[in-house]
Scaffold this motif. Sequence first.
Motif, PDB file in Angstrom:
ATOM      1  N   LYS A  87       0.824  -1.200   0.000  1.00  0.00           N
ATOM      2  CA  LYS A  87       0.000   0.000   0.000  1.00  0.00           C
ATOM      3  C   LYS A  87       0.861   1.253   0.000  1.00  0.00           C
ATOM      4  N   GLY A  88       0.395   2.268  -0.721  1.00  0.00           N
ATOM      5  CA  GLY A  88       0.978   3.606  -0.662  1.00  0.00           C
ATOM      6  C   GLY A  88       2.457   3.678  -0.951  1.00  0.00           C
ATOM      7  N   SER A  89       3.180   4.332  -0.060  1.00  0.00           N
ATOM      8  CA  SER A  89       4.603   4.591  -0.263  1.00  0.00           C
ATOM      9  C   SER A  89       5.427   3.307  -0.260  1.00  0.00           C
ATOM     10  N   LYS A  90       4.970   2.283   0.450  1.00  0.00           N
ATOM     11  CA  LYS A  90       5.718   1.025   0.472  1.00  0.00           C
ATOM     12  C   LYS A  90       5.813   0.433  -0.930  1.00  0.00           C
ATOM     13  N   ARG A  91       4.721   0.520  -1.685  1.00  0.00           N
ATOM     14  CA  ARG A  91       4.755   0.006  -3.052  1.00  0.00           C
ATOM     15  C   ARG A  91       5.725   0.819  -3.900  1.00  0.00           C
ATOM     16  N   LEU A  92       5.705   2.131  -3.734  1.00  0.00           N
ATOM     17  CA  LEU A  92       6.606   2.983  -4.506  1.00  0.00           C
ATOM     18  C   LEU A  92       8.059   2.661  -4.198  1.00  0.00           C
ATOM     19  N   PHE A  93       8.385   2.516  -2.910  1.00  0.00           N
ATOM     20  CA  PHE A  93       9.759   2.202  -2.531  1.00  0.00           C
ATOM     21  C   PHE A  93      10.180   0.826  -3.059  1.00  0.00           C
ATOM     22  N   ALA A  94       9.252  -0.131  -3.028  1.00  0.00           N
ATOM     23  CA  ALA A  94       9.572  -1.464  -3.537  1.00  0.00           C
ATOM     24  C   ALA A  94       9.841  -1.425  -5.035  1.00  0.00           C
ATOM     25  N   ILE A  95       9.040  -0.661  -5.776  1.00  0.00           N
ATOM     26  CA  ILE A  95       9.251  -0.538  -7.219  1.00  0.00           C
ATOM     27  C   ILE A  95      10.586   0.146  -7.513  1.00  0.00           C
ATOM     28  N   LEU A  96      10.872   1.214  -6.764  1.00  0.00           N
ATOM     29  CA  LEU A  96      12.156   1.901  -6.953  1.00  0.00           C
ATOM     30  C   LEU A  96      13.320   0.976  -6.629  1.00  0.00           C
ATOM     31  N   GLY A  97      13.172   0.191  -5.551  1.00  0.00           N
ATOM     32  CA  GLY A  97      14.226  -0.753  -5.198  1.00  0.00           C
ATOM     33  C   GLY A  97      14.443  -1.791  -6.285  1.00  0.00           C
ATOM     34  N   ALA A  98      13.347  -2.285  -6.852  1.00  0.00           N
ATOM     35  CA  ALA A  98      13.463  -3.256  -7.940  1.00  0.00           C
ATOM     36  C   ALA A  98      14.135  -2.645  -9.162  1.00  0.00           C
ATOM     37  N   LEU A  99      13.805  -1.382  -9.446  1.00  0.00           N
ATOM     38  CA  LEU A  99      14.432  -0.705 -10.592  1.00  0.00           C
ATOM     39  C   LEU A  99      15.924  -0.507 -10.374  1.00  0.00           C
ATOM     40  N   VAL A 100      16.291  -0.151  -9.146  1.00  0.00           N
ATOM     41  CA  VAL A 100      17.721   0.019  -8.838  1.00  0.00           C
ATOM     42  C   VAL A 100      18.468  -1.294  -9.035  1.00  0.00           C
ATOM     43  N   VAL A 101      17.872  -2.378  -8.547  1.00  0.00           N
ATOM     44  CA  VAL A 101      18.505  -3.686  -8.714  1.00  0.00           C
ATOM     45  C   VAL A 101      18.617  -4.048 -10.189  1.00  0.00           C
ATOM     46  N   ILE A 151       0.594  -8.939   3.869  1.00  0.00           N
ATOM     47  CA  ILE A 151       1.363  -7.998   3.055  1.00  0.00           C
ATOM     48  C   ILE A 151       0.765  -6.604   3.122  1.00  0.00           C
ATOM     49  N   ARG A 152      -0.547  -6.501   3.032  1.00  0.00           N
ATOM     50  CA  ARG A 152      -1.172  -5.175   3.041  1.00  0.00           C
ATOM     51  C   ARG A 152      -1.152  -4.533   4.419  1.00  0.00           C
ATOM     52  N   SER A 153      -1.094  -5.337   5.458  1.00  0.00           N
ATOM     53  CA  SER A 153      -1.084  -4.786   6.806  1.00  0.00           C
ATOM     54  C   SER A 153       0.181  -3.991   7.090  1.00  0.00           C
ATOM     55  N   GLY A 154       1.326  -4.549   6.712  1.00  0.00           N
ATOM     56  CA  GLY A 154       2.592  -3.889   7.005  1.00  0.00           C
ATOM     57  C   GLY A 154       2.971  -3.924   8.475  1.00  0.00           C
ATOM     58  N   LYS A 155       2.296  -4.760   9.263  1.00  0.00           N
ATOM     59  CA  LYS A 155       2.537  -4.791  10.711  1.00  0.00           C
ATOM     60  C   LYS A 155       3.037  -6.149  11.193  1.00  0.00           C
ATOM     61  N   PHE A 156       3.396  -6.999  10.268  1.00  0.00           N
ATOM     62  CA  PHE A 156       3.794  -8.345  10.641  1.00  0.00           C
ATOM     63  C   PHE A 156       5.302  -8.504  10.583  1.00  0.00           C
ATOM     64  N   PRO A 157       5.838  -9.461  11.345  1.00  0.00           N
ATOM     65  CA  PRO A 157       7.287  -9.673  11.354  1.00  0.00           C
ATOM     66  C   PRO A 157       7.797 -10.166  10.012  1.00  0.00           C
ATOM     67  N   LEU A 158       9.103 -10.083   9.855  1.00  0.00           N
ATOM     68  CA  LEU A 158       9.751 -10.486   8.608  1.00  0.00           C
ATOM     69  C   LEU A 158       9.381 -11.908   8.223  1.00  0.00           C
ATOM     70  N   ALA A 159       9.360 -12.817   9.181  1.00  0.00           N
ATOM     71  CA  ALA A 159       9.049 -14.212   8.875  1.00  0.00           C
ATOM     72  C   ALA A 159       7.682 -14.360   8.240  1.00  0.00           C
ATOM     73  N   ALA A 160       6.695 -13.573   8.689  1.00  0.00           N
ATOM     74  CA  ALA A 160       5.350 -13.650   8.137  1.00  0.00           C
ATOM     75  C   ALA A 160       5.333 -13.189   6.680  1.00  0.00           C
ATOM     76  N   VAL A 161       6.010 -12.074   6.409  1.00  0.00           N
ATOM     77  CA  VAL A 161       6.035 -11.558   5.036  1.00  0.00           C
ATOM     78  C   VAL A 161       6.796 -12.512   4.125  1.00  0.00           C
TER      79      VAL A 161
END
Length: 426
Positions: A250-264, A362-372
């Motif tokens: 959701k929101g900025s998290k998606r944008l940052f993920a897309i930017l991160g993927a583009l950088v990679v 995934i949409r919650s953004g409140k779960f630990p790394l293992a959950a995601v």
Amino acid sequence: MTRRPNLRYGISADFTRLAHLRGYVDWRILFSPATAFALAIVGTYAFAGFVNRFDPEGSAGSILVRVAIALVTVASYALLPPKLRSSTAALLPMKIFFVLYLWRLVENVYLSSIIISPGPGLVFSVFLVASVGATLLIAPMDRAIINTDLTLVMNALCVVFLIGLYFNRDILFAGQGERMSIDKINPIAMGHTAFAFLIYFFLVLGKTKRLTIQSMVLGPMLLLVVVFSRSRGAYIAGAGSLLIYILLLKGSKRLFAILGALVVALAILATSGVELIDVVIARLQTIDVDADQSTMIRSQLFAGAWRQFLEDPVFGRYAVEMQFNFYPHNIYLESLMAMGALGSLPFAAHIILALRSTVGIIRSGKFPLAAVLTAVLFVREAIAGMASGGLWGNSIFWVTSALTISFWYGYQGFLAKARNSEIRAY
């Protein structure tokens, strides 16, 4: 006003407090829930390079690795205080399907004398230990999989995996048109294992400086393994799961993920040109039912499985596709073929619950790394299951789907109990 639990991406304060009670074995990470989880998703093939190097002819090394993983899982569960184990009724459909499918295997092998390749000993041991046993033990430990433990274990297993491949560098490209392959780890397993590590590093990228550096150092090596494994299933399932993950943010998290993927992606292009992309495209272009033998066999397996389902649509009959005497490389068709429409209802319910849990986590953004990580890997396994793997041997699918459900439904129950306790205290 009642204070709500302090949630954040990583781990909640309540989880941290419970997970580090004196009864918890955080001082012995070898037997921690994080280790059991990491070994379940990447452990078998992480050590395969070492096994092939030091025991190239026999199977004792592979057996020892599987036994060690099983023992670590049992010890992790046994050492975890019962109050830290979760439970949820949402896992009931999966347990029902386990019982029904086990009966089908027993009936086929011992009553109907059907030979299930690679033999009943391996089939039952893998299904009961690596799939059913590991799933039922790891799923209740969701609350105790600590981020710091998980990152340490995943980083260590990744290094072990890459060193094992380096030890076998002389035979790594022995044939198949420069396709990576060694005796104890086939290209498909190699590609899926490397992509699982890539997904993990993608999720931790930018979380801390140390994890970011590790991602930038180990990520390109893993990418090379994925590409030169030339596993079309690994390409499609891995990329598909990351795409779904990004779309669900959701929101900025998606944008940052897309930017991160583009950088990679830009970093890959800058260091390798278009060579790696050309390898992937060339491999994907070989998907041709008329020209590619692997695709041709799979299409015949699919057709045979569907035909067997139509012959016994209600209860099913055979756990293997009878023309090839093998699983049909599609777990959904396999369920219909083996269990029929009625017996597949618990399986369908389990998948629906796992998908609901994946979206929520995934949409919650409140779960630990293992959950995601579990949710993304479940999506990958659900996609890969359409063209690879079988129900009895697809342990990663069972572990990730069950653990995703346990995180979502068990976590909600845990928070509800915490809120009720606060209300009573107030």
